[in-house]
Scaffold this active site. Structure first.
Site, PDB file in Angstrom:
ATOM      1  N   GLU A 153     -42.264  93.352  -9.631  1.00  0.00           N
ATOM      2  CA  GLU A 153     -41.141  93.050 -10.517  1.00  0.00           C
ATOM      3  C   GLU A 153     -40.954  91.543 -10.681  1.00  0.00           C
ATOM      4  OE1 GLU A 153     -38.195  96.826 -10.259  1.00  0.00           O
ATOM      5  OE2 GLU A 153     -38.075  95.478  -8.525  1.00  0.00           O
TER       6      GLU A 153
ATOM      7  N   GLU B 115     -42.324 103.102 -11.132  1.00  0.00           N
ATOM      8  CA  GLU B 115     -41.122 103.278 -10.317  1.00  0.00           C
ATOM      9  C   GLU B 115     -40.139 104.109 -11.123  1.00  0.00           C
ATOM     10  OE1 GLU B 115     -39.032 100.206  -8.325  1.00  0.00           O
ATOM     11  OE2 GLU B 115     -40.836  99.219  -7.558  1.00  0.00           O
TER      12      GLU B 115
END
Length: 606
Positions: free
Chosen positions: A171, A247
């Site tokens: 991320e 995710e």
């Protein structure tokens, strides 16, 4: 050998189109004896792949000291996945978030950077520049990644193993946009013999996908709702390649002082995602437990430490048993893949036990054996004395010097506590300062000869600009507006139970009575069971502290909740007598111990 590659807009396994149906299991959050069971239940739900982060801070607790045994044996975990006939995705960071202490970054990275006080959630200059090409970060990060890839490379599918994907960073688009940094990590990964496709993950929002990836990496998304919209955004940014949500947030984590998070079923969102032809990784399939002192924290204006339980409201609960979400997801997956006939059993009712504590030992009686005082040298952080987790003691002795306060009411102020401080004046507890409550000030009377402060690190921030902050006391300690210098610091080796156990054997014996605690105290009890089975230690009625069973640190408990039980895995127990050790730091009366028939993770937030 088998092959796994990207062909156009699909993954291809041995030349045939393949959809990744994955679920996250963090090997470091699950007792090693339970890995096979959790992996098997993932396959029974319809998954074909297991994904895991790799925690730098746990594998390298000190520079150059590598830990890869027990719950940290990544090679054994990958082999267990292979033995189940499943594939694997590895995400080594070096930053992983994961609600883990420091986001997986080891505390020692920041020892030589000056401590920084925060105001209005802004970070002043001075931190070790993490997640950049700065040598003070990139050199140790590269050394860490080489160690990880030495383990992972032989397990790649091209060498007969289960690993089909490896992720670069984590991320990163939510943190920065330094593509040279990402390129350096990518080149290092290839140089270490990783030949499977490489991915990145970011939220499909703003410019995160563009900032967090490179043209030769497969960008994937992280989200838990509005699947069609998020996949469309992902396709707008990356015109070719398989669509994947790596995710898929199917639950959420808990923090001390809040509710237990549960989410409405995301089965419909999962169905939408799969109907669009995308691959998926469920975050989490099985959350597990923040054993020891491994939990992280968040601070977006208010510090919130993550609970010991990492149940995550996942399809498989903290104890490894199916929830309603498991069966709902299994039904959705049945529309897209063949399912085994076998199904997992429900969680059995755990045996209930109860008893009293048989021994008590004040921390003050044993503290000197757990860490010696040394001059602070100006800095008052735990990091400055090499303490990166747990507790530290602070002491200021007044020998009629110029800083000794006169008689009368006084105001003691601490610049910033990270994260919880118990303050005593001449052996008398005057109060507790909590970072999550923004506490800084206590009052006391008299002319003290000694002030002692027990500071607890409740978990390093794992997300956002405060990653890398120091622990302990940041700033100065003042009395009535005058800074008090010359403090001593003693790191507290709280995980070293040998001197505690020896002292407890000669300590106060409590005969059939409930215990009252007025100062930080170790308590001992014996739990006798017929045979090893999962137990749930009841912490209601206790204050704030830690609990061990047979030397295994189960984690932290707190009266703040929401969590009201600690999970005690069967592998940590034995038939007959088991030793329960509790470190209670708050005043409490009538303390006894009990186990419950099942977990109690607290009131639910709807």
């Amino acid at each position: 050998m088998a092959s796994f590659e990207i062909t156009g807009d699909t993954f291809a396994l041995d030349g045939q189109p393949f959809r990744v149906l994955s679920g996250t299991i963090h090997y470091f959050r699950v007792p090693r004896e339970y890995w096979v069971d959790r992996i098997h239940k993932a396959r029974l739900m319809g998954l074909n792949t297991i994904e895991t982060y790799v925690p730098w801070n746990l594998h390298e607790p000190d520079p150059g000291a590598w830990e890869a045994t027990g719950r940290l044996d990544l090679a054994a975990f990958l082999q267990a996945i292979a033995d189940e006939g499943m594939h694997a995705i590895v995400r080594p960071g070096p930053y992983i978030c994961a609600e883990l202490d420091g986001g997986g970054l080891p505390g020692w990275l920041f020892k030589d950077s000056p401590p920084v006080a925060h105001e209005d959630n802004r970070v002043a200059a001075g931190h070790t520049p993490v997640r950049t090409l700065a040598p003070e970060f990139m050199v140790p990060a590269s050394n860490y990644l080489r160690r990880v890839y030495d383990i992972v490379a032989p397990f790649q599918i091209s060498r007969g193993g289960p690993v089909i994907l490896v992720q670069i960073e984590n991320e990163y688009g939510a943190y920065g946009n330094d593509h040279a940094y990402l390129r350096s990590l990518t080149d290092l990964t290839r140089q270490c013999g990783i030949d499977v496709p490489l991915t990145t993950v970011d939220q499909p929002a703003g410019t995160m996908l563009e900032d967090g990836s490179l043209p030769d990496l497969l960008a994937t998304g992280s989200f838990g709702s509005r699947a069609k919209e998020r996949l469309a955004k992902l396709r707008d940014v990356q015109r070719t390649g398989p669509l994947m949500c790596s995710e898929f947030w199917d639950g959420w984590f808990d923090s001390w002082g809040q509710y237990h998070h549960t989410t409405l079923s995301s089965a419909c969102e999962l169905a939408d995602l799969l109907e669009a032809g995308a691959s998926v990784n469920l975050y989490m399939f099985h959350g597990g437990t923040n054993f020891g002192l491994t939990n992280g924290a968040n601070d977006k204006g208010q510090y919130r430490a993550i609970t010991t339980s990492y149940d995550y409201d996942a399809p498989l609960d903290e104890t490894g048993h199916p929830t309603a979400k498991y069966w709902e997801f299994r039904e959705v997956l049945s529309r897209f893949t063949d399912l085994p006939d076998e199904v997992p059993s429900e969680r059995p009712v755990a045996p209930v036990h109860a008893g009293t504590f048989t021994g008590a030992l004040a921390l003050s009686a044993i503290a000197d054996q757990l860490g010696e005082f040394r001059p602070s040298g100006g800095a008052l952080t735990m990091d400055s004395v090499g303490q990166y987790r747990g507790f530290a003691r602070y002491r200021r002795i007044f020998d009629d010097d110029e800083f000794r306060p006169s008689a009368g009411p006084h105001i003691l102020r601490i610049g910033e506590i990270r994260d919880r401080a118990i303050v005593e004046v001449d052996g008398r507890r005057i109060g507790v300062l909590e970072r999550m409550d923004h506490d800084q000030v206590l009052t006391f009377d008299g002319s003290p000869s000694r002030i002692e402060i027990l500071v607890e690190d409740m978990g390093r921030v794992n997300y956002g600009p405060r990653i890398g902050e120091h622990k302990g006391i940041v700033g100065s300690v003042s009395i009535d507006g005058t800074d008090v210098p010359d403090w001593e610091i003693a790191p507290l080796d709280i995980e070293n139970l040998m001197p505690v156990g020896e002292a407890l054997r000669q300590a106060v014996v409590v005969e059939n009575n409930e215990v009252t605690v007025t100062a930080p105290t170790f308590l001992r009890a014996h739990v006798t069971i017929d045979g090893p089975t999962d137990l749930f230690l009841d912490t209601q009625g206790w204050g704030h502290g830690l609990a061990w069973i047979n030397g295994h640190l189960l984690g932290r408990y707190s009266r703040r909740g929401p969590q009201r039980t600690l999970y005690v895995p069967a592998p940590y127990l034995r038939a007959g007598e088991n030793e329960l050790l509790v470190f209670e730091t708050d005043p409490a009366e009538g303390l006894s111990w009990a186990t419950l028939a099942g977990p109690d993770l607290g009131p639910v937030d709807w």
